[in-house]
Design a protein around this motif. Structure first.
Motif, short mmCIF file in Angstrom:
data_model
loop_
_atom_site.label_atom_id
_atom_site.label_comp_id
_atom_site.label_asym_id
_atom_site.label_seq_id
_atom_site.Cartn_x
_atom_site.Cartn_y
_atom_site.Cartn_z
N LEU A 110 -4.39 2.88 -1.38
CA LEU A 110 -4.27 1.58 -0.31
C LEU A 110 -4.31 0.35 -1.25
O LEU A 110 -5.09 0.38 -2.91
CB LEU A 110 -5.16 1.93 0.24
CG LEU A 110 -5.10 2.81 1.41
CD1 LEU A 110 -6.83 2.45 2.61
CD2 LEU A 110 -3.93 2.11 2.28
N ASN A 111 -4.32 -1.03 -1.14
CA ASN A 111 -4.26 -1.83 -2.16
C ASN A 111 -5.16 -2.60 -0.61
O ASN A 111 -4.94 -2.51 0.24
CB ASN A 111 -3.05 -2.59 -2.75
CG ASN A 111 -2.26 -2.32 -3.84
OD1 ASN A 111 -3.22 -1.59 -4.24
ND2 ASN A 111 -1.14 -1.86 -3.86
N ASP A 114 -3.87 -3.47 3.09
CA ASP A 114 -3.34 -2.82 3.09
C ASP A 114 -3.56 -2.88 4.94
O ASP A 114 -4.90 -2.05 4.26
CB ASP A 114 -2.79 -1.77 2.13
CG ASP A 114 -2.15 -1.71 1.21
OD1 ASP A 114 -1.28 -3.21 1.39
OD2 ASP A 114 -1.62 -0.61 0.50
N GLU A 115 -3.14 -2.56 5.20
CA GLU A 115 -3.03 -1.63 6.70
C GLU A 115 -2.76 -0.67 6.94
O GLU A 115 -1.80 0.12 6.59
CB GLU A 115 -2.91 -2.28 8.43
CG GLU A 115 -2.53 -3.67 7.95
CD GLU A 115 -1.75 -5.13 8.56
OE1 GLU A 115 -2.25 -6.67 9.27
OE2 GLU A 115 -1.27 -4.14 9.72
N GLY A 135 -9.31 -1.05 2.76
CA GLY A 135 -7.48 -1.20 3.17
C GLY A 135 -8.23 -2.32 5.04
O GLY A 135 -9.06 -1.96 4.81
N ARG A 162 2.52 -5.73 6.18
CA ARG A 162 1.25 -4.98 5.35
C ARG A 162 0.51 -3.10 5.44
O ARG A 162 -0.40 -2.89 4.97
CB ARG A 162 -0.11 -5.60 5.42
CG ARG A 162 -0.26 -7.15 5.35
CD ARG A 162 0.50 -6.90 4.02
NE ARG A 162 -0.18 -6.55 2.62
CZ ARG A 162 -1.44 -6.64 1.94
NH1 ARG A 162 -2.28 -8.26 1.78
NH2 ARG A 162 -1.58 -6.38 0.75
N THR A 163 0.72 -2.66 6.96
CA THR A 163 1.35 -1.33 7.19
C THR A 163 1.47 -0.52 6.25
O THR A 163 2.34 -0.59 5.91
CB THR A 163 2.12 -1.16 8.69
OG1 THR A 163 2.09 -1.98 9.48
CG2 THR A 163 1.68 -0.17 8.59
N LYS A 164 0.62 0.56 5.17
CA LYS A 164 0.76 1.37 4.16
C LYS A 164 0.37 2.64 5.28
O LYS A 164 1.93 4.11 4.54
CB LYS A 164 -0.21 0.87 3.53
CG LYS A 164 0.15 1.50 1.69
CD LYS A 164 1.21 1.18 1.60
CE LYS A 164 1.58 0.82 -0.17
NZ LYS A 164 0.18 0.34 -0.62
#
Ligand code: PMP
Ligand code: GLU
Length: 391
Positions: A110-111, A114-115, A135, A162-164
């Protein structure tokens, strides 16, 4: 002054309730605990013996950060035989319970901003860990009528640039849902198309009563490459206090997770790892798990029947794990919310249940049936009596 990261942090609601029930019991108050997310069986004797032997033989020093090699090898074999996924030992990392493993995975991928998609209801810890690491948890609602199964369509609607990652948890805590293979396939294919990681928390794999359990990484080689398979010894072998969990994932991520281990926990307690190794190797282990499952199967039926017969309560019959998640909205609305309902039940009926809202499900209560049949019968009777005064 607290850091911004921890300013909003909530303690684990499940652990808090369990601790409160234990505290009351220590004071001599007869509290029935449906809070505990842990099997009420003792850790198998052969596991304890193996740990004691290791301890006596001097396995009391630092161990490799990714886990002792014997354990990583045995886990690779377990994943191959039981889950039909081929992982190399170098793709497996052991840490202090599935909880820490999840934390390290989020830290790895995660950055800020991030979602992470979370089918809701979700286990209390996921959103807290995601937020701690910058996140943004995004709920994907499921419904009681739909068996609390997340659908690929609902997942798709919430995907953004943005979905990670998505967290899948089947068998599910708190609902007891077990996701059907076809839906898992659709969700996993969608993740492949969109470049989204899958974190699959398979901690309750040993407790499936209906439906077939499917390990997400077994769906295809490509899906395996975007998947983090999370599991632990905690539930399967009743080893919650031992703190041994693991992840299997592509080697490039496993290496980072091992480095994070080396800079944080160093390693899982060395002699505890030898106990865990025995849980995988001992031929008696399968019988032990089967006995536990048989017992939970009976308790699930009983808890379901008893809860279903309480007026104005609807109950989804769980297909796995050892939780049941009835809808008490009628009563929680009368009292204000489910937290007040759980409080009233604890204080007046002397029954500990976890309110649904920390799981993202206002109006529900989670009951763990990892307690004796006698407690199940007595506890639900107490709930019924306390509620009858409200209706
Ligand atoms: N995932 C789920 C869904 C859980 O219910 C739990 C609770 N034990 C964990 C992970 C964490 O397990 P562990 O005790 O191995 O940290
Ligand atoms: N996972 C268990 C539960 O949901 C144990 C408590 C916890 O780790 O939060 O009750």
């Amino acid at each position: 002054m607290l850091s911004q990261r921890v300013a909003q942090l909530k303690p684990s609601a499940t652990l808090t309730i369990t601790a409160k029930a234990k505290e009351l019991r220590a004071k001599g108050i007869d509290v029935i605990g449906f809070g505990a997310g842990e099997p009420d069986f003792d850790t198998p004797e052969f596991v304890k013996e193996a740990c004691i032997k290791a301890l006596k033989e001097g396995m009391t020093k630092y161990a490799p950060s990714a886990g002792i090699p014997q354990l990583r090898e045995a886990l690779a074999q377990k994943l191959y035989e039981e889950n039909s996924v081929e992982y190399k030992p170098s793709e497996i990392v052991v840490s202090t319970g599935a909880k820490m493993i999840l934390f390290l995975i989020f830290m790895t991928i995660l950055n800020e901003g991030d979602e992470v998609l979370l089918p809701s209801p979700y286990w209390v810890t996921y959103p807290e860990q995601i937020k701690l690491l910058g996140g943004v948890p995004i709920e994907v609602p499921t419904s009681e009528d739909g068996g609390f199964i997340p659908t690929a369509d609902a997942v798709k609607e919430r995907i953004t640039e943005r979905t990670k990652a998505i967290v899948l948890n089947s068998p599910n805590n708190p609902t007891g849902a077990v996701y059907p293979k076809e839906e898992l396939e659709k969700i996993a294919e969608l993740c492949l198309q969109k470049g989204i990681f899958i974190i699959t928390d398979e901690c309750y794999e040993a407790f499936v009563y209906e439906e077939e359990f499917v390990s997400v990484a077994s769906l295809s080689e490509e899906i395996k490459r975007i998947t983090f398979t999370v599991n632990a010894f905690s539930k399967t072998f009743s080893m919650t206090g031992w703190r041994v969990g693991y992840v299997a994932c592509p080697e490039e991520y496993a290496k980072v997770i091992a480095s994070l281990n080396s800079q944080t926990v160093s390693n899982v307690t060395t002699f505890a790892q030898f106990g865990a190794l025995e849980a995988l190797k001992n031929p008696e282990a399968k019988n032990y798990v089967a006995r536990m499952k048989e017992e939970f199967t009976k308790r699930r039926e009983r808890a379901y029947e008893l809860l279903k017969s309480i007026p104005y309560v609807s109950v989804f019959k769980p297909k796995g794990s050892f939780y049941i998640f009835p809808n008490f909205s009628y009563y929680s609305q009368k009292l204000g919310d489910d937290i007040k309902l759980a409080q009233m039940l604890l204080e007046e009926a002397k029954v500990a249940c976890v309110p649904g809202s920390p799981f993202g499900a206002q109006g529900y209560l989670r009951l763990s049936y990892a307690t004796s049949m006698e407690n199940i019968e007595k506890g639900i009777e107490r709930i019924r009596n306390a509620l009858s005064e409200l209706s």
